[in-house]
Design a protein around this motif. Sequence first.
Motif, short mmCIF file in Angstrom:
data_model
loop_
_atom_site.label_atom_id
_atom_site.label_comp_id
_atom_site.label_asym_id
_atom_site.label_seq_id
_atom_site.Cartn_x
_atom_site.Cartn_y
_atom_site.Cartn_z
N TYR A 169 0.82 -1.20 0.00
CA TYR A 169 0.00 0.00 0.00
C TYR A 169 0.87 1.27 0.00
CZ TYR A 169 -3.05 3.62 2.00
OH TYR A 169 -3.71 4.79 2.25
N ARG A 170 0.83 2.00 -1.10
CA ARG A 170 1.58 3.25 -1.29
C ARG A 170 3.08 3.09 -0.98
NH1 ARG A 170 -2.65 3.55 -2.84
NH2 ARG A 170 -4.26 5.11 -2.49
N LYS A 205 -13.80 12.04 -7.56
CA LYS A 205 -12.62 12.49 -6.84
C LYS A 205 -12.70 13.99 -6.55
CE LYS A 205 -7.70 12.02 -7.61
NZ LYS A 205 -7.04 11.40 -6.51
N GLN A 209 -12.74 16.20 -3.08
CA GLN A 209 -11.38 16.69 -2.76
C GLN A 209 -11.19 18.12 -3.26
OE1 GLN A 209 -8.57 13.91 -4.48
NE2 GLN A 209 -9.43 12.17 -3.37
N CYS A 219 -3.20 13.46 -0.70
CA CYS A 219 -3.41 13.09 0.70
C CYS A 219 -2.10 13.21 1.47
CB CYS A 219 -3.94 11.66 0.81
SG CYS A 219 -5.68 11.57 0.38
N ASN A 223 -3.82 5.91 4.82
CA ASN A 223 -4.92 5.44 5.65
C ASN A 223 -4.40 4.33 6.56
OD1 ASN A 223 -6.91 7.11 4.60
ND2 ASN A 223 -7.45 5.67 2.96
N LYS A 251 -13.02 20.49 2.77
CA LYS A 251 -13.69 19.52 1.92
C LYS A 251 -13.25 18.09 2.26
CE LYS A 251 -15.02 19.79 -2.90
NZ LYS A 251 -14.58 20.31 -4.20
N ALA A 253 -10.39 16.25 4.99
CA ALA A 253 -9.47 16.59 6.06
C ALA A 253 -8.07 16.00 5.89
CB ALA A 253 -10.06 16.15 7.40
N ASN A 254 -7.88 15.10 4.90
CA ASN A 254 -6.53 14.57 4.68
C ASN A 254 -5.76 15.40 3.65
OD1 ASN A 254 -4.36 12.90 5.10
ND2 ASN A 254 -5.17 11.15 3.95
N GLU A 289 2.06 10.08 3.89
CA GLU A 289 2.09 9.60 2.51
C GLU A 289 2.96 10.55 1.68
OE1 GLU A 289 -1.53 8.30 0.19
OE2 GLU A 289 -0.76 9.83 -1.17
#
Length: 293
Positions: A169-170, A205, A209, A219, A223, A251, A253-254, A289
Amino acid sequence: MSCFEHFAEILRTNAPLAPLTWYQLGGPARYYAEPRDESELAALLRCARDSGVAWRILGRGANLLVRDEGFDGLVVRLCGPCFEEVEYDGQRVQVGAGRDFTRLVRESLDLGLTGLEALAGIPGTVGGIIRMNAGGRYGEIASFVERMSLIDAQGELVERDAAGIGFSYRHTCLDGCAILGARLLLQQADATHAKARYREIWNEKYSNQPPVSARTCGCIFKNPPGHSAGVLIDRAGLKGHRVGGAVISAKHANFIVAEADARARDVLDLIALAKDRVWNQTGFELQLEVEVW
Ligand code: EPU
Protein backbone atom coordinates in the motif's frame (compact mmCIF):
# COMPACT_ATOMS: atom_id res chain seq x y z
CA MET A 1 38.16 19.04 -8.82
CA SER A 2 34.65 17.77 -8.09
CA CYS A 3 33.10 15.26 -10.49
CA PHE A 4 30.08 17.60 -10.76
CA GLU A 5 32.21 19.83 -12.97
CA HIS A 6 31.85 17.24 -15.75
CA PHE A 7 28.14 18.01 -15.87
CA ALA A 8 28.36 21.77 -16.37
CA GLU A 9 26.05 21.61 -19.44
CA ILE A 10 23.16 20.15 -17.50
CA LEU A 11 23.80 21.13 -13.90
CA ARG A 12 22.60 24.20 -12.00
CA THR A 13 23.37 25.11 -8.42
CA ASN A 14 21.04 26.65 -5.88
CA ALA A 15 18.09 25.93 -8.19
CA PRO A 16 14.57 26.88 -6.99
CA LEU A 17 12.34 23.83 -6.49
CA ALA A 18 9.10 25.54 -5.46
CA PRO A 19 7.96 26.26 -9.05
CA LEU A 20 8.42 22.56 -9.86
CA THR A 21 6.02 21.36 -7.15
CA TRP A 22 2.24 21.55 -6.82
CA TYR A 23 2.67 23.11 -3.41
CA GLN A 24 4.97 25.79 -4.84
CA LEU A 25 6.70 25.84 -1.48
CA GLY A 26 10.18 25.31 -0.18
CA GLY A 27 13.74 26.33 -0.90
CA PRO A 28 16.28 25.47 -3.59
CA ALA A 29 18.27 22.36 -4.44
CA ARG A 30 22.03 22.58 -3.97
CA TYR A 31 22.36 20.89 -7.38
CA TYR A 32 19.70 20.39 -10.05
CA ALA A 33 20.08 18.53 -13.35
CA GLU A 34 18.11 17.26 -16.31
CA PRO A 35 20.26 14.50 -17.82
CA ARG A 36 19.83 13.85 -21.55
CA ASP A 37 19.98 10.08 -21.53
CA GLU A 38 20.32 7.04 -19.30
CA SER A 39 24.10 6.88 -19.37
CA GLU A 40 24.39 10.54 -18.39
CA LEU A 41 21.92 9.88 -15.55
CA ALA A 42 23.92 6.86 -14.40
CA ALA A 43 27.17 8.87 -14.45
CA LEU A 44 25.57 11.71 -12.52
CA LEU A 45 24.22 9.41 -9.82
CA ARG A 46 27.62 7.71 -9.58
CA CYS A 47 29.23 11.14 -9.11
CA ALA A 48 26.72 12.00 -6.37
CA ARG A 49 27.31 8.69 -4.61
CA ASP A 50 31.10 8.99 -4.81
CA SER A 51 30.90 12.55 -3.44
CA GLY A 52 28.58 11.61 -0.60
CA VAL A 53 25.85 13.88 -2.00
CA ALA A 54 22.25 12.77 -1.41
CA TRP A 55 20.05 12.66 -4.52
CA ARG A 56 16.36 12.51 -5.35
CA ILE A 57 14.37 12.16 -8.54
CA LEU A 58 11.68 14.80 -9.02
CA GLY A 59 8.55 13.86 -10.95
CA ARG A 60 5.64 16.30 -11.23
CA GLY A 61 6.17 17.32 -7.59
CA ALA A 62 2.58 16.36 -6.87
CA ASN A 63 3.21 14.31 -3.74
CA LEU A 64 6.05 16.37 -2.38
CA LEU A 65 6.76 19.01 0.24
CA VAL A 66 10.16 20.71 0.04
CA ARG A 67 11.30 22.28 3.31
CA ASP A 68 11.90 26.05 3.41
CA GLU A 69 15.66 25.39 3.75
CA GLY A 70 15.59 23.50 0.44
CA PHE A 71 17.30 20.21 -0.35
CA ASP A 72 21.02 19.95 0.39
CA GLY A 73 21.79 17.51 -2.41
CA LEU A 74 21.16 16.74 -6.06
CA VAL A 75 17.67 16.83 -7.58
CA VAL A 76 17.24 15.19 -10.97
CA ARG A 77 14.33 15.53 -13.35
CA LEU A 78 13.82 12.93 -16.09
CA CYS A 79 12.37 14.87 -18.99
CA GLY A 80 12.99 14.95 -22.71
CA PRO A 81 12.56 12.32 -25.40
CA CYS A 82 14.78 9.63 -23.88
CA PHE A 83 12.78 9.46 -20.66
CA GLU A 84 9.28 10.08 -22.02
CA GLU A 85 9.06 7.49 -24.79
CA VAL A 86 6.07 5.23 -25.09
CA GLU A 87 5.69 2.15 -27.28
CA TYR A 88 2.56 0.05 -27.63
CA ASP A 89 2.69 -3.64 -28.48
CA GLY A 90 -0.70 -5.36 -28.26
CA GLN A 91 -1.81 -5.16 -24.64
CA ARG A 92 1.64 -4.13 -23.48
CA VAL A 93 3.00 -0.61 -23.09
CA GLN A 94 6.66 0.18 -22.65
CA VAL A 95 6.86 3.64 -21.12
CA GLY A 96 9.60 5.94 -19.87
CA ALA A 97 9.65 7.09 -16.24
CA GLY A 98 9.35 10.76 -17.21
CA ARG A 99 6.09 10.36 -19.16
CA ASP A 100 3.14 12.27 -17.74
CA PHE A 101 0.82 9.68 -16.22
CA THR A 102 -2.47 11.41 -17.05
CA ARG A 103 -1.33 11.65 -20.66
CA LEU A 104 -0.55 7.91 -20.64
CA VAL A 105 -3.98 7.06 -19.20
CA ARG A 106 -5.75 9.11 -21.86
CA GLU A 107 -3.71 7.89 -24.81
CA SER A 108 -4.01 4.24 -23.79
CA LEU A 109 -7.81 4.61 -23.60
CA ASP A 110 -7.80 6.24 -27.05
CA LEU A 111 -5.99 3.16 -28.34
CA GLY A 112 -8.63 0.82 -26.87
CA LEU A 113 -6.46 -0.30 -23.95
CA THR A 114 -8.26 -0.28 -20.63
CA GLY A 115 -7.42 -0.61 -16.96
CA LEU A 116 -5.66 2.65 -16.13
CA GLU A 117 -9.00 4.52 -16.00
CA ALA A 118 -9.18 3.19 -12.41
CA LEU A 119 -6.37 5.62 -11.62
CA ALA A 120 -8.07 8.67 -13.12
CA GLY A 121 -7.08 12.03 -11.72
CA ILE A 122 -3.81 11.00 -10.08
CA PRO A 123 -1.12 13.47 -11.14
CA GLY A 124 2.50 12.46 -11.58
CA THR A 125 5.10 11.00 -13.88
CA VAL A 126 5.02 7.27 -14.57
CA GLY A 127 8.15 6.88 -12.43
CA GLY A 128 6.61 8.76 -9.51
CA ILE A 129 3.35 6.85 -9.73
CA ILE A 130 5.21 3.52 -9.65
CA ARG A 131 7.69 4.61 -6.97
CA MET A 132 4.87 5.22 -4.48
CA ASN A 133 2.47 2.62 -5.85
CA ALA A 134 -0.08 5.38 -6.36
CA GLY A 135 -3.73 4.53 -6.43
CA GLY A 136 -7.08 5.18 -4.92
CA ARG A 137 -10.35 3.49 -4.13
CA TYR A 138 -10.49 1.65 -7.48
CA GLY A 139 -6.99 0.31 -7.84
CA GLU A 140 -3.27 0.91 -7.76
CA ILE A 141 -0.51 0.92 -10.37
CA ALA A 142 0.98 -2.34 -8.99
CA SER A 143 -1.77 -4.29 -10.79
CA PHE A 144 -0.43 -3.21 -14.19
CA VAL A 145 3.36 -3.36 -13.83
CA GLU A 146 5.01 -6.42 -15.39
CA ARG A 147 8.61 -5.35 -15.56
CA MET A 148 10.80 -2.37 -14.89
CA SER A 149 14.18 -1.04 -15.84
CA LEU A 150 16.08 0.94 -13.26
CA ILE A 151 19.43 2.02 -11.94
CA ASP A 152 19.77 0.16 -8.68
CA ALA A 153 21.32 1.37 -5.44
CA GLN A 154 24.72 0.06 -6.61
CA GLY A 155 24.46 2.15 -9.79
CA GLU A 156 23.84 -0.85 -12.08
CA LEU A 157 21.34 -0.76 -14.92
CA VAL A 158 19.01 -3.68 -14.19
CA GLU A 159 15.61 -5.14 -15.10
CA ARG A 160 13.20 -6.30 -12.40
CA ASP A 161 9.89 -8.06 -12.62
CA ALA A 162 6.94 -7.00 -10.49
CA ALA A 163 7.83 -9.43 -7.68
CA GLY A 164 11.18 -7.65 -7.22
CA ILE A 165 9.57 -4.26 -6.71
CA GLY A 166 7.96 -5.08 -3.35
CA PHE A 167 4.66 -3.35 -4.00
CA SER A 168 2.43 -2.75 -0.98
CA TYR A 169 0.00 0.00 0.00
CA ARG A 170 1.58 3.25 -1.29
CA HIS A 171 5.00 1.67 -1.01
CA THR A 172 7.72 -0.06 -3.03
CA CYS A 173 11.18 -1.34 -2.16
CA LEU A 174 12.84 1.04 -4.60
CA ASP A 175 14.74 3.27 -2.17
CA GLY A 176 18.04 4.33 -3.67
CA CYS A 177 16.91 3.27 -7.17
CA ALA A 178 16.14 5.47 -10.17
CA ILE A 179 13.27 4.10 -12.25
CA LEU A 180 13.95 4.40 -15.98
CA GLY A 181 10.87 2.83 -17.46
CA ALA A 182 8.26 0.14 -17.09
CA ARG A 183 6.31 -2.39 -19.09
CA LEU A 184 2.63 -2.32 -18.23
CA LEU A 185 0.05 -4.93 -19.13
CA LEU A 186 -3.38 -3.51 -19.94
CA GLN A 187 -6.59 -5.06 -21.28
CA GLN A 188 -7.87 -4.81 -24.81
CA ALA A 189 -11.55 -3.94 -24.74
CA ASP A 190 -14.18 -1.54 -26.01
CA ALA A 191 -12.94 1.65 -24.44
CA THR A 192 -16.32 3.45 -24.48
CA HIS A 193 -17.24 2.08 -21.09
CA ALA A 194 -13.72 2.64 -19.72
CA LYS A 195 -13.76 6.27 -20.87
CA ALA A 196 -17.09 6.85 -19.15
CA ARG A 197 -15.67 5.25 -16.01
CA TYR A 198 -12.61 7.53 -16.28
CA ARG A 199 -14.86 10.62 -16.27
CA GLU A 200 -16.97 9.22 -13.43
CA ILE A 201 -13.95 8.50 -11.19
CA TRP A 202 -12.45 11.92 -12.01
CA ASN A 203 -15.73 13.65 -11.10
CA GLU A 204 -16.14 11.66 -7.91
CA LYS A 205 -12.62 12.49 -6.84
CA TYR A 206 -12.96 16.18 -7.40
CA SER A 207 -16.36 16.47 -5.79
CA ASN A 208 -14.81 15.05 -2.57
CA GLN A 209 -11.38 16.69 -2.76
CA PRO A 210 -9.90 20.17 -3.26
CA PRO A 211 -9.66 21.10 -6.97
CA VAL A 212 -6.58 20.23 -9.02
CA SER A 213 -5.80 23.93 -9.19
CA ALA A 214 -5.43 24.10 -5.37
CA ARG A 215 -1.91 23.98 -3.96
CA THR A 216 -1.86 20.60 -2.19
CA CYS A 217 0.19 17.40 -2.28
CA GLY A 218 -2.78 15.04 -2.47
CA CYS A 219 -3.41 13.09 0.70
CA ILE A 220 -1.00 13.96 3.50
CA PHE A 221 -1.28 10.68 5.43
CA LYS A 222 -1.71 7.04 4.48
CA ASN A 223 -4.92 5.44 5.65
CA PRO A 224 -4.29 3.29 8.74
CA PRO A 225 -5.32 -0.34 8.05
CA GLY A 226 -9.12 -0.54 7.97
CA HIS A 227 -9.53 3.17 8.64
CA SER A 228 -9.53 6.54 6.95
CA ALA A 229 -7.04 9.26 7.84
CA GLY A 230 -9.53 11.84 6.51
CA VAL A 231 -12.26 10.63 8.86
CA LEU A 232 -9.88 10.59 11.86
CA ILE A 233 -8.66 14.17 11.25
CA ASP A 234 -12.22 15.30 10.52
CA ARG A 235 -13.47 13.75 13.80
CA ALA A 236 -10.61 15.46 15.63
CA GLY A 237 -12.35 18.71 14.64
CA LEU A 238 -9.50 19.99 12.49
CA LYS A 239 -11.27 20.83 9.21
CA GLY A 240 -10.53 24.46 8.38
CA HIS A 241 -7.79 24.64 11.04
CA ARG A 242 -5.02 27.00 9.99
CA VAL A 243 -1.35 27.56 10.75
CA GLY A 244 0.03 30.62 8.95
CA GLY A 245 -0.89 30.22 5.28
CA ALA A 246 -1.69 26.48 5.46
CA VAL A 247 -5.21 25.18 6.08
CA ILE A 248 -6.70 21.73 6.59
CA SER A 249 -9.18 21.45 3.76
CA ALA A 250 -12.81 21.92 4.74
CA LYS A 251 -13.69 19.52 1.92
CA HIS A 252 -11.41 16.60 2.82
CA ALA A 253 -9.47 16.59 6.06
CA ASN A 254 -6.53 14.57 4.68
CA PHE A 255 -5.54 17.50 2.44
CA ILE A 256 -3.60 20.57 3.55
CA VAL A 257 -4.03 23.51 1.20
CA ALA A 258 -1.32 26.17 0.86
CA GLU A 259 -2.55 29.73 0.46
CA ALA A 260 -0.71 32.74 -0.95
CA ASP A 261 1.45 33.45 2.10
CA ALA A 262 2.16 29.83 3.12
CA ARG A 263 5.58 28.49 4.02
CA ALA A 264 6.54 24.83 4.11
CA ARG A 265 6.94 25.26 7.88
CA ASP A 266 3.20 26.02 8.19
CA VAL A 267 2.32 22.75 6.44
CA LEU A 268 4.77 20.81 8.63
CA ASP A 269 3.30 22.38 11.78
CA LEU A 270 -0.22 21.39 10.69
CA ILE A 271 0.98 17.86 9.95
CA ALA A 272 2.44 17.60 13.48
CA LEU A 273 -0.75 18.98 15.00
CA ALA A 274 -3.03 16.56 13.09
CA LYS A 275 -0.79 13.63 14.02
CA ASP A 276 -0.82 14.63 17.70
CA ARG A 277 -4.55 15.22 17.93
CA VAL A 278 -5.43 11.95 16.18
CA TRP A 279 -2.96 10.03 18.35
CA ASN A 280 -4.30 11.56 21.56
CA GLN A 281 -7.95 11.09 20.64
CA THR A 282 -7.90 7.70 18.92
CA GLY A 283 -4.55 5.98 19.44
CA PHE A 284 -3.95 5.80 15.66
CA GLU A 285 -0.43 6.79 14.65
CA LEU A 286 -0.79 8.43 11.23
CA GLN A 287 2.04 7.79 8.76
CA LEU A 288 3.00 10.32 6.10
CA GLU A 289 2.09 9.60 2.51
CA VAL A 290 3.65 12.83 1.24
CA GLU A 291 7.41 12.88 0.69
CA VAL A 292 9.22 15.58 2.62
CA TRP A 293 12.62 16.72 1.31
N1 EPU B 1 -14.33 11.40 4.86
C1 EPU B 1 -14.78 12.15 5.90
N2 EPU B 1 -14.19 13.34 6.17
C2 EPU B 1 -13.15 13.80 5.45
C3 EPU B 1 -12.65 13.00 4.40
C4 EPU B 1 -13.25 11.80 4.11
O1 EPU B 1 -15.73 11.77 6.59
O2 EPU B 1 -12.66 14.89 5.74
C5 EPU B 1 -14.97 10.12 4.56
C6 EPU B 1 -15.58 10.10 3.17
O3 EPU B 1 -16.89 10.63 3.21
C7 EPU B 1 -15.55 8.61 2.84
C8 EPU B 1 -14.30 8.12 3.57
O4 EPU B 1 -13.97 9.13 4.52
O5 EPU B 1 -16.67 7.98 3.39
C9 EPU B 1 -13.13 7.87 2.65
O6 EPU B 1 -12.84 9.09 1.95
P1 EPU B 1 -12.39 9.07 0.41
O7 EPU B 1 -13.36 8.32 -0.41
O8 EPU B 1 -12.09 10.47 0.04
O9 EPU B 1 -11.11 8.19 0.39
P2 EPU B 1 -9.75 8.32 1.17
O10 EPU B 1 -9.47 7.00 1.76
O11 EPU B 1 -9.71 9.51 2.08
C10 EPU B 1 -8.29 7.52 -0.82
C11 EPU B 1 -6.90 7.88 -1.28
C12 EPU B 1 -6.98 9.10 -2.20
C13 EPU B 1 -7.90 8.81 -3.36
C14 EPU B 1 -9.29 8.46 -2.80
C15 EPU B 1 -10.33 8.13 -3.88
C16 EPU B 1 -5.30 7.39 0.48
C17 EPU B 1 -4.51 7.94 1.62
N3 EPU B 1 -6.09 8.24 -0.14
O12 EPU B 1 -8.74 8.61 -0.01
O13 EPU B 1 -5.68 9.28 -2.71
O14 EPU B 1 -8.00 9.93 -4.21
O15 EPU B 1 -9.15 7.32 -1.94
O16 EPU B 1 -9.91 7.07 -4.65
O17 EPU B 1 -5.17 6.20 0.19
C18 EPU B 1 -3.61 10.41 -2.53
O18 EPU B 1 -3.12 9.27 -2.48
O19 EPU B 1 -2.92 11.43 -2.51
C19 EPU B 1 -5.05 10.51 -2.59
C20 EPU B 1 -5.66 11.66 -2.56
